[in-house]
Design a protein around this motif. Sequence first.
Motif, PDB file in Angstrom:
ATOM      1  N   LEU A  99       0.789  -1.236   0.000  1.00  0.00           N
ATOM      2  CA  LEU A  99       0.000   0.000   0.000  1.00  0.00           C
ATOM      3  C   LEU A  99       0.818   1.282   0.000  1.00  0.00           C
ATOM      4  O   LEU A  99       0.259   2.364   0.123  1.00  0.00           O
ATOM      5  CB  LEU A  99      -1.010   0.009   1.165  1.00  0.00           C
ATOM      6  CG  LEU A  99      -1.981  -1.175   1.214  1.00  0.00           C
ATOM      7  CD1 LEU A  99      -2.984  -0.990   2.355  1.00  0.00           C
ATOM      8  CD2 LEU A  99      -2.724  -1.353  -0.097  1.00  0.00           C
ATOM      9  N   LYS A 101       2.442   2.760  -2.424  1.00  0.00           N
ATOM     10  CA  LYS A 101       2.087   3.596  -3.580  1.00  0.00           C
ATOM     11  C   LYS A 101       0.682   4.165  -3.419  1.00  0.00           C
ATOM     12  O   LYS A 101       0.426   5.308  -3.762  1.00  0.00           O
ATOM     13  CB  LYS A 101       2.160   2.777  -4.872  1.00  0.00           C
ATOM     14  CG  LYS A 101       3.589   2.600  -5.364  1.00  0.00           C
ATOM     15  CD  LYS A 101       3.598   1.941  -6.733  1.00  0.00           C
ATOM     16  CE  LYS A 101       5.016   1.617  -7.156  1.00  0.00           C
ATOM     17  NZ  LYS A 101       5.039   0.512  -8.109  1.00  0.00           N
ATOM     18  N   LEU A 102      -0.217   3.353  -2.896  1.00  0.00           N
ATOM     19  CA  LEU A 102      -1.593   3.815  -2.699  1.00  0.00           C
ATOM     20  C   LEU A 102      -1.603   5.025  -1.767  1.00  0.00           C
ATOM     21  O   LEU A 102      -2.372   5.962  -1.956  1.00  0.00           O
ATOM     22  CB  LEU A 102      -2.439   2.684  -2.102  1.00  0.00           C
ATOM     23  CG  LEU A 102      -3.919   3.013  -1.897  1.00  0.00           C
ATOM     24  CD1 LEU A 102      -4.631   3.133  -3.238  1.00  0.00           C
ATOM     25  CD2 LEU A 102      -4.598   1.971  -1.028  1.00  0.00           C
ATOM     26  N   GLU A 285      -2.931  -4.316  -4.036  1.00  0.00           N
ATOM     27  CA  GLU A 285      -2.377  -2.967  -3.858  1.00  0.00           C
ATOM     28  C   GLU A 285      -3.373  -1.859  -4.217  1.00  0.00           C
ATOM     29  O   GLU A 285      -3.025  -0.685  -4.193  1.00  0.00           O
ATOM     30  CB  GLU A 285      -1.101  -2.803  -4.681  1.00  0.00           C
ATOM     31  CG  GLU A 285       0.023  -3.755  -4.264  1.00  0.00           C
ATOM     32  CD  GLU A 285       0.408  -3.600  -2.800  1.00  0.00           C
ATOM     33  OE1 GLU A 285       0.369  -2.465  -2.286  1.00  0.00           O
ATOM     34  OE2 GLU A 285       0.735  -4.629  -2.163  1.00  0.00           O
ATOM     35  N   VAL A 286      -4.597  -2.230  -4.572  1.00  0.00           N
ATOM     36  CA  VAL A 286      -5.631  -1.265  -4.964  1.00  0.00           C
ATOM     37  C   VAL A 286      -5.063  -0.288  -6.000  1.00  0.00           C
ATOM     38  O   VAL A 286      -5.209   0.927  -5.886  1.00  0.00           O
ATOM     39  CB  VAL A 286      -6.204  -0.509  -3.739  1.00  0.00           C
ATOM     40  CG1 VAL A 286      -7.599   0.031  -4.040  1.00  0.00           C
ATOM     41  CG2 VAL A 286      -6.270  -1.389  -2.502  1.00  0.00           C
ATOM     42  N   GLU A 287      -4.417  -0.854  -6.998  1.00  0.00           N
ATOM     43  CA  GLU A 287      -3.701  -0.010  -7.979  1.00  0.00           C
ATOM     44  C   GLU A 287      -4.607   0.997  -8.667  1.00  0.00           C
ATOM     45  O   GLU A 287      -4.176   2.093  -9.007  1.00  0.00           O
ATOM     46  CB  GLU A 287      -2.994  -0.887  -9.030  1.00  0.00           C
ATOM     47  CG  GLU A 287      -1.650  -1.373  -8.546  1.00  0.00           C
ATOM     48  CD  GLU A 287      -0.888  -2.144  -9.620  1.00  0.00           C
ATOM     49  OE1 GLU A 287      -1.089  -1.877 -10.825  1.00  0.00           O
ATOM     50  OE2 GLU A 287      -0.107  -3.030  -9.238  1.00  0.00           O
ATOM     51  N   GLN A 290      -4.502   4.336  -7.018  1.00  0.00           N
ATOM     52  CA  GLN A 290      -3.241   5.037  -6.790  1.00  0.00           C
ATOM     53  C   GLN A 290      -3.278   6.366  -7.539  1.00  0.00           C
ATOM     54  O   GLN A 290      -3.962   6.504  -8.543  1.00  0.00           O
ATOM     55  CB  GLN A 290      -2.060   4.193  -7.287  1.00  0.00           C
ATOM     56  CG  GLN A 290      -1.780   2.989  -6.385  1.00  0.00           C
ATOM     57  CD  GLN A 290      -0.714   2.060  -6.949  1.00  0.00           C
ATOM     58  OE1 GLN A 290      -0.113   2.330  -7.985  1.00  0.00           O
ATOM     59  NE2 GLN A 290      -0.503   0.946  -6.260  1.00  0.00           N
ATOM     60  N   LEU A 296      -9.579   8.495   0.439  1.00  0.00           N
ATOM     61  CA  LEU A 296      -9.766   7.062   0.210  1.00  0.00           C
ATOM     62  C   LEU A 296     -10.197   6.386   1.516  1.00  0.00           C
ATOM     63  O   LEU A 296      -9.547   6.542   2.543  1.00  0.00           O
ATOM     64  CB  LEU A 296      -8.448   6.448  -0.268  1.00  0.00           C
ATOM     65  CG  LEU A 296      -8.454   4.927  -0.441  1.00  0.00           C
ATOM     66  CD1 LEU A 296      -9.361   4.511  -1.591  1.00  0.00           C
ATOM     67  CD2 LEU A 296      -7.036   4.403  -0.667  1.00  0.00           C
ATOM     68  N   TRP A 327     -12.999  -0.620  -0.961  1.00  0.00           N
ATOM     69  CA  TRP A 327     -12.195   0.610  -1.005  1.00  0.00           C
ATOM     70  C   TRP A 327     -13.022   1.635  -1.756  1.00  0.00           C
ATOM     71  O   TRP A 327     -13.506   1.356  -2.854  1.00  0.00           O
ATOM     72  CB  TRP A 327     -10.868   0.369  -1.720  1.00  0.00           C
ATOM     73  CG  TRP A 327      -9.898  -0.494  -0.965  1.00  0.00           C
ATOM     74  CD1 TRP A 327      -9.687  -1.821  -1.149  1.00  0.00           C
ATOM     75  CD2 TRP A 327      -9.007  -0.080   0.078  1.00  0.00           C
ATOM     76  NE1 TRP A 327      -8.705  -2.269  -0.267  1.00  0.00           N
ATOM     77  CE2 TRP A 327      -8.267  -1.217   0.484  1.00  0.00           C
ATOM     78  CE3 TRP A 327      -8.741   1.150   0.717  1.00  0.00           C
ATOM     79  CZ2 TRP A 327      -7.299  -1.168   1.493  1.00  0.00           C
ATOM     80  CZ3 TRP A 327      -7.779   1.195   1.714  1.00  0.00           C
ATOM     81  CH2 TRP A 327      -7.063   0.046   2.100  1.00  0.00           C
ATOM     82  N   ARG A 351      -6.494   7.796   3.281  1.00  0.00           N
ATOM     83  CA  ARG A 351      -5.708   8.790   2.550  1.00  0.00           C
ATOM     84  C   ARG A 351      -6.549  10.045   2.458  1.00  0.00           C
ATOM     85  O   ARG A 351      -7.766   9.955   2.279  1.00  0.00           O
ATOM     86  CB  ARG A 351      -5.391   8.246   1.150  1.00  0.00           C
ATOM     87  CG  ARG A 351      -4.370   9.056   0.360  1.00  0.00           C
ATOM     88  CD  ARG A 351      -4.170   8.452  -1.023  1.00  0.00           C
ATOM     89  NE  ARG A 351      -5.368   8.592  -1.826  1.00  0.00           N
ATOM     90  CZ  ARG A 351      -5.644   7.848  -2.901  1.00  0.00           C
ATOM     91  NH1 ARG A 351      -4.810   6.903  -3.302  1.00  0.00           N
ATOM     92  NH2 ARG A 351      -6.752   8.032  -3.579  1.00  0.00           N
TER      93      ARG A 351
END
Lengths: 390, 495
Positions: A99, A101-102, A285-287, A290, A296, A327, A351
């Motif tokens: 995470l 990057k997220l 990673e929930v790309e 990102q 978030l 998410w 986030r």
Amino acid sequence: MSETLIRTLEPTTPDEVLEAVAEAAAGKRRIEVVGGGTKRGVGKVERPDLVLSLAALDAVLDYAPEELVLTARPGVKLKDLEKLVASEGQMLAFEPPRLAKLLGAKGEPTLGGALAANLSGPRRVRAGAARDHLLGFAAVSGRGEAFKAGGKVVKNVTGYDIAKLMTGSWGTLAVMTEVTIKVLPKPKTEATVLIFGLEDRRAVEAMARALNAPVEVSGAAHLPVAIAARAPLKAEMAVTALRLEGFDASVAARIETLGQALKDFGRCDVLHAKLSRDFWAQVREVEVFQKDPRPLWRVSVPPASGWRIGEALSGEVVYDWGGGLVWALSEDAAAVRTAARAAGGHASLWRGEAPLAAFEPLDGALAALTARVKAAFDPHGILNPGRLGA
Amino acid sequence: MRMPAPDVELIARKAEILRALRKLVPGEGVIGEADGLIPYESDGLSAYRQTPLAVVLPETTEQVSAVLAWCQASGVKVVPRGAGTSLSGGALPLQDGIILGMAKFNRILDVDYDNRCAVVQPGVTNLAISAAVQADGFYYAPDPSSQIACTIGGNVAENSGGVHCLKYGLTTNNLLGCELVLMDGQVVRLGGRGYDAAGYDLLGLVTGSEGLLGVVTEVTVRLLPTPQTARALLLGFPTVEAAGATVGDIIAAGIIPAGLEMMDKPAIQAAEAFVEAGYPTQAEALLIVELDGPAAECAELAGHVKALAHARGADFIRVSRDEAERLRFWAGRKAAFPAVGRLSPDYYCMDGTIPRRQLPHVLTRIHEMSRQYGLGVANVFHAGDGNLHPLILYDIEKDGELERAEAFGADILKLCVAVGGVLTGEHGVGVEKRDLMGEMFDETDLACQQRLKCAFDPDSLLNPGKVFPTLHRCAELGRVHVHRGKIAFPELPRF
């Protein structure tokens, strides 16, 4: 106090951690505990007097693959640990997401951080969470006392299971100095069954059908059409994905059985081996969320109610854990909280900013009990003050 | 077994206490007369007996709450009880305390396949949950050998295991939520039907807390789809070492069997004489390996396991051909305790866990101790997860044998800790292993656990005398320990 004046301590032994926390406890000084520092923005620590980094406590102390246990210092980097266990054909079955990057963070996530946040990936539905894999630990409580709990074997009921309390406590009870986790054999292969074009509610039904089939589904995610269209997938329809893992013969047999179980939901496609692995890495990673400026939210609800979050928010959502983990990107904090509660779950802000506490506040007797548990470990509130709310 | 000194003044108030409790739980729900108390004198650890002051059998959460609140206000101790099958004395009564029996909480409240869970009352038996969902292709995974009788509430209190927990986990890995009544009568809900809850994982803490933190009045358990097929293998070995090495090889090959059990020669012979399961009576060690999943997977893995066993010198290899044969293979293991019971008037079942690689050493030491104490022993072993059950044979009628059996058992558990293991893998500490807690934990570790007890039950009225070797008043535990040693960060400003 401005951030530049805050000292960072980087102890290299458990004794140094004990010294640092005992000193702080004696002076009632507030400590921000960090590992790789990648999740510092989640539930911010209020006015710390010092930062205690465990990054230098990164040794692996004992690894016995045939016993399925591994003992390490909490600062060990997840990427190093996963490389080590992979060299023995094993894995961290709870599939901890990074995470970084997220969350727009630099640094390398650590084992201690993943455990403190109880972070678990798509395999949660089958293999359990981080909390199911921490067998024992040593730590320094907010009283400045070194203690241990649990054991170094996979089956143990001696004394209270304080390891469960440590996972998901976000460093507010004690600073871990040693952890023993359960490791498991890595599956020989994997495949992903895909269904296209389902609405959220229908997708949640499909995922329940799959999870209820005797095929040991080890990942169940849904990307609504607006999300699937974004990078990295760039699909033209909503994508519902179900992962199967194991020996070659088992995965082949399970694809067959699962296809039968899902025949009401339209045509299935199959991703094999590397394509499957890549797909689940981006889910984990929930790309898709990102590099997005919007707040978030991580919403945890009973899986069958997951679609209600998407319906209530009219924002963008992705579903993991068969609908149990949502998410969501949303500016409307109150709406997220209300929808999560109405669905029988809770929401936390991972986030961005919101005019509410990052973690779901507790009420009544449960809030009072939680405060007493916190005080049992950290009576002066010196460990990560404010991180989980009051 | 030393228990906290009973409060004679409180015992003298028995009539008044019964009157007060009868106002809270009407009808037949309060038992005070001697005859009615007899069934509650002991649990599965039957060497210890004590008549309780009274037994209260509530039927609603409100009644549980009212009884606990009244007991807290009146200083009356409470011992919660499910079916009373604890093997560690978890439900052993107190002379000056009531038994809070949860048997009337016997309903399954909801089965929710969409969320793969069932909401049940704590007095429902473990097996009844699986029975209720079996026809729909589901089951509840943890399967302690007492599953016909033991209750899910007791399973939560003890974090019960079973033969399938290597693959499917203990009770704690199969719960989603519970309703808990605290000693002051407050009711909290922990968890729910989702995968995690807000706040600390108090559900995880309460699971395995042996009835010391609260009384569970509702449990939400995970349900799993029943595997398509299951096959069992019987593998006989000429040495314990070869059997142990095979277990390591199976796991190293990436196979996590649904069940992986070992029995030593005395246990094999006792079981075979009792149920004729087809065990090799001349083998020094027997492995039972169960594989579950699609038929293709079971067939492939059975082939792997056979080859591994053969390479380690197994001289008896059988693979179940059908469900009846699979069940017969298991019948001997499941009857191992009563089978051993036929060899001796009494037996004492121990429950340590060890790192598996220590097994040959530990079994050798157990046999030496067996000679030293002059008491026989048979060993059954959840080999996959290292959980050892030595069954010590004794005769309670013979002077000093119970004490010798207890001393023998304590030595085995100390050995388990010394080789890197733990005192109890699944039976709990209770009264049985209470005084051995110091083998595993120092004073600070125990104080840490007892402060948690204080957070839930500040007057220590809930199941006192269990788990902790010393009763501390909560105020004594409150002192902040200031460490005075070498200062690691002398540059820090101090005030």
